[in-house]
Write an enzyme that holds these catalytic residues in place. Structure first.
Site, PDB file in Angstrom:
ATOM      1  N   PHE A  20      11.826  -7.445  -2.197  1.00 59.67           N
ATOM      2  CA  PHE A  20      11.778  -7.190  -3.634  1.00 59.67           C
ATOM      3  C   PHE A  20      13.231  -7.076  -4.118  1.00 59.67           C
ATOM      4  O   PHE A  20      14.122  -6.739  -3.343  1.00 59.67           O
ATOM      5  CB  PHE A  20      10.992  -5.903  -3.922  1.00 59.67           C
ATOM      6  N   ASP A  21      13.464  -7.374  -5.414  1.00 60.33           N
ATOM      7  CA  ASP A  21      14.855  -7.445  -5.922  1.00 60.33           C
ATOM      8  C   ASP A  21      15.717  -6.215  -5.614  1.00 60.33           C
ATOM      9  O   ASP A  21      16.871  -6.350  -5.229  1.00 60.33           O
ATOM     10  CB  ASP A  21      14.992  -7.609  -7.445  1.00 60.33           C
ATOM     11  N   ALA A  71       5.127  -0.125  -1.128  1.00 62.16           N
ATOM     12  CA  ALA A  71       4.723   0.173  -2.508  1.00 62.16           C
ATOM     13  C   ALA A  71       3.226  -0.059  -2.740  1.00 62.16           C
ATOM     14  O   ALA A  71       2.566   0.729  -3.425  1.00 62.16           O
ATOM     15  CB  ALA A  71       5.543  -0.682  -3.482  1.00 62.16           C
ATOM     16  N   LYS A  94       3.296   2.700  -7.855  1.00 60.05           N
ATOM     17  CA  LYS A  94       2.264   1.664  -7.784  1.00 60.05           C
ATOM     18  C   LYS A  94       0.976   2.294  -7.252  1.00 60.05           C
ATOM     19  O   LYS A  94       0.201   2.862  -8.011  1.00 60.05           O
ATOM     20  CB  LYS A  94       2.732   0.503  -6.901  1.00 60.05           C
ATOM     21  N   ASP A 105       8.192  -1.635   3.540  1.00 62.84           N
ATOM     22  CA  ASP A 105       8.349  -1.380   2.104  1.00 62.84           C
ATOM     23  C   ASP A 105       6.930  -1.300   1.562  1.00 62.84           C
ATOM     24  O   ASP A 105       6.259  -2.304   1.357  1.00 62.84           O
ATOM     25  CB  ASP A 105       9.150  -2.519   1.453  1.00 62.84           C
TER      26      ASP A 105
HETATM   27  N1  F0G Z   1       9.618  -2.414  -3.403  1.00 57.63           N
HETATM   28  C1  F0G Z   1       8.692  -3.176  -4.009  1.00 57.63           C
HETATM   29  C2  F0G Z   1       7.829  -4.082  -3.198  1.00 57.63           C
HETATM   30  C3  F0G Z   1       8.544  -3.120  -5.409  1.00 57.63           C
HETATM   31  O1  F0G Z   1       7.638  -3.888  -6.010  1.00 57.63           O
HETATM   32  C4  F0G Z   1       9.383  -2.241  -6.152  1.00 57.63           C
HETATM   33  C5  F0G Z   1       9.277  -2.158  -7.614  1.00 57.63           C
HETATM   34  C6  F0G Z   1      10.321  -1.456  -5.458  1.00 57.63           C
HETATM   35  C7  F0G Z   1      10.404  -1.575  -4.079  1.00 57.63           C
HETATM   36  C8  F0G Z   1      11.260  -0.526  -6.177  1.00 57.63           C
HETATM   37  O2  F0G Z   1      10.565   0.593  -6.605  1.00 57.63           O
HETATM   38  O3  F0G Z   1      10.783   0.541  -9.109  1.00 57.63           O
HETATM   39  O4  F0G Z   1      10.101   2.628  -7.873  1.00 57.63           O
HETATM   40  O5  F0G Z   1      12.426   1.811  -7.746  1.00 57.63           O
HETATM   41  N2  F0G Z   1       8.653  -2.992  -8.300  1.00 57.63           N
HETATM   42  C9  F0G Z   1       8.418  -2.969  -9.734  1.00 57.63           C
HETATM   43  C10 F0G Z   1       7.767  -4.263 -10.165  1.00 57.63           C
HETATM   44  C11 F0G Z   1       9.552  -2.548 -10.573  1.00 57.63           C
HETATM   45  O6  F0G Z   1       7.643  -4.460 -11.388  1.00 57.63           O
HETATM   46  O7  F0G Z   1       7.348  -5.058  -9.323  1.00 57.63           O
HETATM   47  P1  F0G Z   1      11.000   1.436  -7.914  1.00 57.63           P
END
Ligand code: F0G
Length: 459
Positions: free
Chosen positions: A123-124, A216, A257, A214
């Site tokens: 993820f970014d 989420a 999430k 990871d």
């Molecule tokens: N890892 C994954 C797989 C995610 O989808 C996200 C966040 C994070 C880490 C970071 O978590 O936002 O609590 O700091 N994803 C959101 C999205 C922002 O829109 O997919 P965070």
């Protein structure tokens, strides 16, 4: 496709309003043709993210009142520790303020600058934190994950032969960690099988490499495993979760999430006191004392309750059923998407819907903008617009696929909202040639998609 009825009733509502096409065009132009720049009150259906946008339950709201705000050793902290111990079984679990805080604490402690970190797809923010720690992120998703048109059960899996080849080429000491993102957000919320987790764990541990999960969307992943992996068809979501987490050494989690809270995260370690000591040293200065980790006691209480609610099978069947319903409406109309749909939303194949818009004119972004103009729906690009120019060469980078992500908040929208979304996409597809591409006129160097300003172009 039958819509699975909501396993809840509605006790509180938040008004939303429909606007006129003229009004929306003005707002979008003001926002620099970037949906992150819109005011939420000008949006009718907000599919920008499923992160922190879910509806908390009556139990969670009651937990907000029960939250213990003691600086140290609060009741809410011990409630969270009981829940995480039962669900994940890791030796040390630390609350932090969100997922990227967990990443910020973890990666500098495990990466030596110059080392590689491999993922089924980062993820970014995770990719960003690996880079900030001096690591080189490498994505190795399986071949099925790269083709939206080919349905497969576990499109989020790691390409294990490619992982082994990379380790053989670079040497295990050059690989700081392997990160398994469950579900795999960037390829469309696609699940990872427990079999794949076990294979990756075997490779990691054979070479003495740390396996980080990871996590989420761990509960959505477990639900897919139950449906699609024969070994687990009679297992509970908790048993599948445990089988999955048994493969990892560390996990980071954005609790915004699957734990259905507005703010919160976790970082956890199994059987590695040295690493725990390092992480504690990073938590206190960045996040706060160990028993609150950047969260209010009330947030921790709601998180402890939400973690359990997120594992409810009726809830998961309804939630993922919403995406499946939307997907089937699109399929019936011939609109292509990452197939099958993911756990947290539908990723429309914008490259195929807008074939006249080339990748460097950002079809995923163009469709997202058009959804707002058409029906006040806010979505985002997961494609070449999201990718910053190459950090070394400065060249534009082309994504594997050009998606418009329709991320579904939990327990928020109803079947009729989903019909509005499907109707809007179908209407745009029917007039696809009227949709322009976009050109960036102003952008920061890193994570440009949040704040860039663009303009419509017809080449
Ligand atoms: N890892 C994954 C797989 C995610 O989808 C996200 C966040 C994070 C880490 C970071 O978590 O936002 O609590 O700091 N994803 C959101 C999205 C922002 O829109 O997919 P965070």
């Amino acid at each position: 496709m039958k819509y699975i009825p909501e396993p809840f009733k509605i006790k509180m509502v938040e008004p939303i309003r429909m606007t006129t096409p003229e009004y929306r065009r003005e707002r979008m132009a003001e926002a620099g043709w970037n949906s992150f720049g819109l005011r939420a009150e000008d949006v009718y259906i907000d599919l920008l993210t499923d992160s922190g946008t879910g509806a908390m339950s009556d139990q969670q709201w009651a937990g907000i009142m029960l939250g213990d705000e003691a600086y140290s050793g609060s009741k809410s902290y011990y409630h969270l520790m009981k829940a995480t111990d039962e669900i994940f079984g890791y030796d040390w679990v630390q609350p932090v303020h969100q997922g990227r805080a967990a990443e910020k604490v973890l990666f500098p402690s495990i990466v030596t600058p110059g080392q590689i970190v491999v993922s089924n797809t980062f993820f970014d923010t995770t990719r960003g934190h690996v880079g900030l720690a001096g690591g080189l992120p490498v994505d190795l998703v399986c071949a099925e994950g790269r083709d939206p048109a080919i349905p497969a059960d576990f499109k989020g899996n790691m390409d294990v032969p490619a992982l082994e080849a990379l380790i053989a080429e670079k040497g295990a000491d050059q690989i700081a960690a392997i990160v398994m993102t469950i579900t795999n957000n960037s390829v469309g919320g696609q699940p990872v099988s427990v079999a794949n987790m076990r294979e990756v764990a075997a490779v990691a541990h054979h070479h003495g490499i740390l396996l980080v999960i990871d996590a989420a969307r761990f509960a959505e992943n477990a639900w897919f495993v139950k449906q699609r992996e024969p070994e687990f068809k009679d297992a509970t979501i908790r048993e599948i979760t445990r089988a999955t987490f048994d493969c990892g050494d560390v996990f980071t989690m954005s609790a915004k999430k699957d734990a259905i809270v507005s703010m919160g995260g976790l970082v956890a370690v199994r059987d590695n006191p040295e690493l725990v000591a390092k992480l504690k040293g990073a938590v206190v200065p960045f996040e706060g004392f160990l028993t609150y980790g950047g969260l209010a006691g009330r947030d921790i209480e709601a998180l402890a309750i939400g973690l359990e609610e997120g594992l409810d099978e009726d809830f998961l069947a309804y939630r993922i059923g919403q995406n499946q319903y939307l997907g089937e409406r699109l399929r019936a109309a011939g609109v292509p998407f990452q197939d099958p749909v993911g756990g947290h939303g539908v990723f429309v194949d914008a490259g195929a819907v807008l074939p006249h818009v080339p990748w460097h004119r950002f079809p995923g972004h163009a469709l997202a903008v058009e959804l707002y103009l058409e029906a006040g729906i806010r979505a985002c690009d997961i494609g070449s617009y999201l990718l910053d120019p190459h950090p070394v060469t400065g060249e534009p980078q082309q994504a594997i696929a050009e998606f418009t992500r329709l991320a579904m908040p939990r327990r928020v929208y109803t079947q009729s909202h989903l019909d509005v979304i499907a109707d809007a996409i179908i209407a745009i597809r029917d007039r696809a040639e009227t949709v322009p591409g976009y050109e960036i006129i102003e952008a920061p160097k890193v994570l440009r998609h949040f704040t860039a300003r663009l303009r419509p172009v017809r080449d």
